[in-house]
Motif scaffolding. Structure first.
Motif, mmCIF file in Angstrom:
data_model
loop_
_atom_site.group_PDB
_atom_site.id
_atom_site.type_symbol
_atom_site.label_atom_id
_atom_site.label_comp_id
_atom_site.label_asym_id
_atom_site.label_seq_id
_atom_site.Cartn_x
_atom_site.Cartn_y
_atom_site.Cartn_z
ATOM 1 N N SER A 92 -12.243 -13.115 8.933
ATOM 2 C CA SER A 92 -10.896 -13.672 8.936
ATOM 3 C C SER A 92 -10.721 -14.597 10.131
ATOM 4 N N THR A 93 -10.071 -15.740 9.896
ATOM 5 C CA THR A 93 -9.755 -16.680 10.978
ATOM 6 C C THR A 93 -8.275 -16.634 11.326
ATOM 7 N N ASP A 94 -7.592 -15.598 10.885
ATOM 8 C CA ASP A 94 -6.160 -15.457 11.157
ATOM 9 C C ASP A 94 -5.938 -15.318 12.667
ATOM 10 N N PRO A 95 -5.139 -16.182 13.283
ATOM 11 C CA PRO A 95 -4.909 -16.068 14.737
ATOM 12 C C PRO A 95 -4.191 -14.790 15.118
ATOM 13 N N GLN A 96 -3.523 -14.135 14.157
ATOM 14 C CA GLN A 96 -2.838 -12.868 14.422
ATOM 15 C C GLN A 96 -3.616 -11.683 13.852
ATOM 16 N N PHE A 97 -4.915 -11.839 13.740
ATOM 17 C CA PHE A 97 -5.739 -10.799 13.119
ATOM 18 C C PHE A 97 -5.543 -9.437 13.789
ATOM 19 N N ILE A 98 -5.656 -9.396 15.101
ATOM 20 C CA ILE A 98 -5.574 -8.119 15.818
ATOM 21 C C ILE A 98 -4.213 -7.476 15.615
ATOM 22 N N GLU A 99 -3.135 -8.261 15.778
ATOM 23 C CA GLU A 99 -1.788 -7.715 15.631
ATOM 24 C C GLU A 99 -1.566 -7.157 14.227
ATOM 25 N N LYS A 100 -2.065 -7.860 13.219
ATOM 26 C CA LYS A 100 -1.855 -7.406 11.838
ATOM 27 C C LYS A 100 -2.666 -6.160 11.525
ATOM 28 N N VAL A 101 -3.898 -6.096 12.028
ATOM 29 C CA VAL A 101 -4.705 -4.891 11.816
ATOM 30 C C VAL A 101 -4.045 -3.686 12.466
ATOM 31 N N VAL A 102 -3.597 -3.848 13.702
ATOM 32 C CA VAL A 102 -2.931 -2.746 14.406
ATOM 33 C C VAL A 102 -1.674 -2.315 13.656
ATOM 34 N N ASP A 103 -0.918 -3.279 13.143
ATOM 35 C CA ASP A 103 0.320 -2.974 12.428
ATOM 36 C C ASP A 103 0.045 -2.199 11.142
ATOM 37 N N VAL A 104 -0.849 -2.713 10.302
ATOM 38 C CA VAL A 104 -1.097 -2.097 8.997
ATOM 39 C C VAL A 104 -1.786 -0.747 9.141
ATOM 40 N N VAL A 105 -2.823 -0.673 9.971
ATOM 41 C CA VAL A 105 -3.533 0.594 10.146
ATOM 42 C C VAL A 105 -2.618 1.625 10.811
ATOM 43 N N GLY A 106 -1.735 1.163 11.689
ATOM 44 C CA GLY A 106 -0.759 2.076 12.282
ATOM 45 C C GLY A 106 0.137 2.699 11.237
ATOM 46 N N LEU A 107 0.520 1.935 10.215
ATOM 47 C CA LEU A 107 1.317 2.489 9.111
ATOM 48 C C LEU A 107 0.540 3.567 8.366
ATOM 49 N N TYR A 108 -0.761 3.323 8.156
ATOM 50 C CA TYR A 108 -1.568 4.297 7.419
ATOM 51 C C TYR A 108 -1.690 5.624 8.172
ATOM 52 N N HIS A 109 -1.868 5.548 9.485
ATOM 53 C CA HIS A 109 -2.074 6.773 10.265
ATOM 54 C C HIS A 109 -0.761 7.440 10.683
ATOM 55 N N ASN A 110 0.253 6.634 10.934
ATOM 56 C CA ASN A 110 1.534 7.185 11.392
ATOM 57 C C ASN A 110 2.689 6.528 10.629
ATOM 58 N N PRO A 111 2.863 6.874 9.353
ATOM 59 C CA PRO A 111 3.961 6.284 8.582
ATOM 60 C C PRO A 111 5.307 6.692 9.158
ATOM 61 N N PRO A 112 6.305 5.795 9.114
ATOM 62 C CA PRO A 112 7.631 6.117 9.666
ATOM 63 C C PRO A 112 8.281 7.279 8.914
ATOM 64 N N GLU A 113 9.172 7.983 9.595
ATOM 65 C CA GLU A 113 9.929 9.048 8.953
ATOM 66 C C GLU A 113 10.998 8.459 8.036
ATOM 67 N N ARG A 114 11.326 9.208 7.010
ATOM 68 C CA ARG A 114 12.325 8.806 6.023
ATOM 69 C C ARG A 114 12.027 7.400 5.499
ATOM 70 N N ALA A 115 10.794 7.203 5.154
ATOM 71 C CA ALA A 115 10.363 5.909 4.641
ATOM 72 C C ALA A 115 9.170 6.119 3.726
ATOM 73 N N VAL A 116 8.934 5.165 2.845
ATOM 74 C CA VAL A 116 7.771 5.170 1.972
ATOM 75 C C VAL A 116 6.957 3.920 2.269
ATOM 76 N N VAL A 117 5.638 4.082 2.352
ATOM 77 C CA VAL A 117 4.732 2.957 2.610
ATOM 78 C C VAL A 117 4.021 2.633 1.299
ATOM 79 N N LEU A 118 4.213 1.411 0.821
ATOM 80 C CA LEU A 118 3.649 0.974 -0.451
ATOM 81 C C LEU A 118 2.740 -0.228 -0.227
ATOM 82 N N CYS A 119 1.512 -0.150 -0.711
ATOM 83 C CA CYS A 119 0.607 -1.294 -0.705
ATOM 84 C C CYS A 119 0.828 -2.052 -2.012
ATOM 85 N N VAL A 120 1.181 -3.311 -1.912
ATOM 86 C CA VAL A 120 1.571 -4.082 -3.086
ATOM 87 C C VAL A 120 0.692 -5.324 -3.232
ATOM 88 N N ASP A 121 0.388 -5.671 -4.476
ATOM 89 C CA ASP A 121 -0.344 -6.907 -4.749
ATOM 90 C C ASP A 121 -0.292 -7.183 -6.247
#
Length: 305
Positions: A92-121
């Motif tokens: 990936s050449t995304d300039p925000q690669f690190i920030e996006k990986v940390v954000d998405v993987v953080g959702l997988y390991h620590n999903p917010p309370e009273r919320a649902v995490v949905l992968c959509v495509d």
């Protein structure tokens, strides 16, 4: 080691001291191929290519080394070398690669309370294909056979979300793949997910996800939160793995005379999945992913390319 092995070597050491730690003469014919020749085959396989080909075969390496093809095959198996195989990759050449990986993987390991995490495509351009001749069924010693040519009977697009907590899927089928259809799908998600829960959507950077129409809809529904994967990194979106199951089990070898037949099969397969959903277990942390990528980049750099 097994305790019996340790005991054997201790007894031999007590009996004859250091001489007892030397291997005894083994029965049978000694190896006919020395370690230096094996090393030469491995190094040549990894670092060179044959003069008139892009990769080594057992025949060409046997001619180069003076060994038999079966010996070359054993050496390659022992060292896990498969010159005939090649895989694909894309960094990936995304300039925000690190920030996006940390954000998405953080959702997988620590999903917010009273919320649902949905992968959509969207799985777009699914073709209703009918083989030009009947499929020959599998028989003992013979695989299923089908013609290489086919008739195209239309296409459809599947919009789907994969719930990372329980593996359930929300889906819609549309004949077109535009922002208008994505908006309809967002409305369906909004109606399906209980109103007291926030909705965190993990999606890619496709243009239909970021149009003014979609941004306006999201602004009117503040419980929706978008999390974009890095460009060219669909592997981080769990719904892509689920799409793989659907393709492998239903679409790739399916025969459909119409789009309606294809859509009916997809709906039936998804209904069966939702009757016994299976979530995926995400094990890699963001740090482990980034370190793995760093090692990969170093290998490319060391290769001088």
């Amino acid at each position: 080691m097994h305790p019996d092995t340790v005991g054997k070597w201790r007894r031999r050491f007590v009996a004859v001291r250091l001489d007892g730690l030397i291997d005894e003469q083994r029965p049978g014919r000694p190896p006919s191929i020395g370690l230096d020749r094996i090393e030469q085959v491995v190094v040549t396989t990894l670092e060179q290519t044959p003069r008139n080909a892009t990769h080594w075969s057992r025949k060409s390496m046997a001619a180069r080394s003076g060994m038999s093809k079966s010996t070359i095959g054993r050496i390659w198996r022992d060292f896990g070398l498969k010159p005939h195989l090649a895989d694909t990759f894309k960094l990936s050449t995304d300039p925000q690669f690190i920030e996006k990986v940390v954000d998405v993987v953080g959702l997988y390991h620590n999903p917010p309370e009273r919320a649902v995490v949905l992968c959509v495509d969207e799985k777009s351009q699914i073709q209703a294909l009918e083989r030009s001749q009947p499929v020959l069924p599998m028989m003992p010693g013979m695989p299923e056979r089908r013609t290489h040519d086919y008739h195209r009977n239309g296409i459809t697009s599947l919009f789907a979300t994969f719930n990372i907590a329980d593996g359930t899927v929300i889906r819609e089928l549309h004949r077109q793949h535009r922002a208008a259809e994505f908006k309809k799908f967002l409305i369906t998600i909004n109606k399906t997910v209980p109103a007291d829960l926030d909705v965190h959507l993990v999606c890619d950077n496709y243009g239909t996800h970021k149009t003014p129409q979609i941004r306006a809809w999201l602004a009117r529904h503040p419980r929706f939160h978008m999390h974009f994967t890095p460009t060219g990194s669909s592997w981080i979106n769990q719904v892509e793995r689920w799409f793989g199951f659907l393709t492998e089990q239903k679409i790739r070898r399916g025969t459909h005379k119409s789009v309606q037949s294809l859509e009916a099969d997809i709906r039936s397969w998804i209904a069966d999945w939702n009757s016994n959903p299976r979530p995926f277990i995400w094990t890699k942390t963001a740090d482990e992913i980034l370190e793995s990528l760093a090692r990969f980049c170093r290998r490319i750099s060391d290769a001088g390319h």
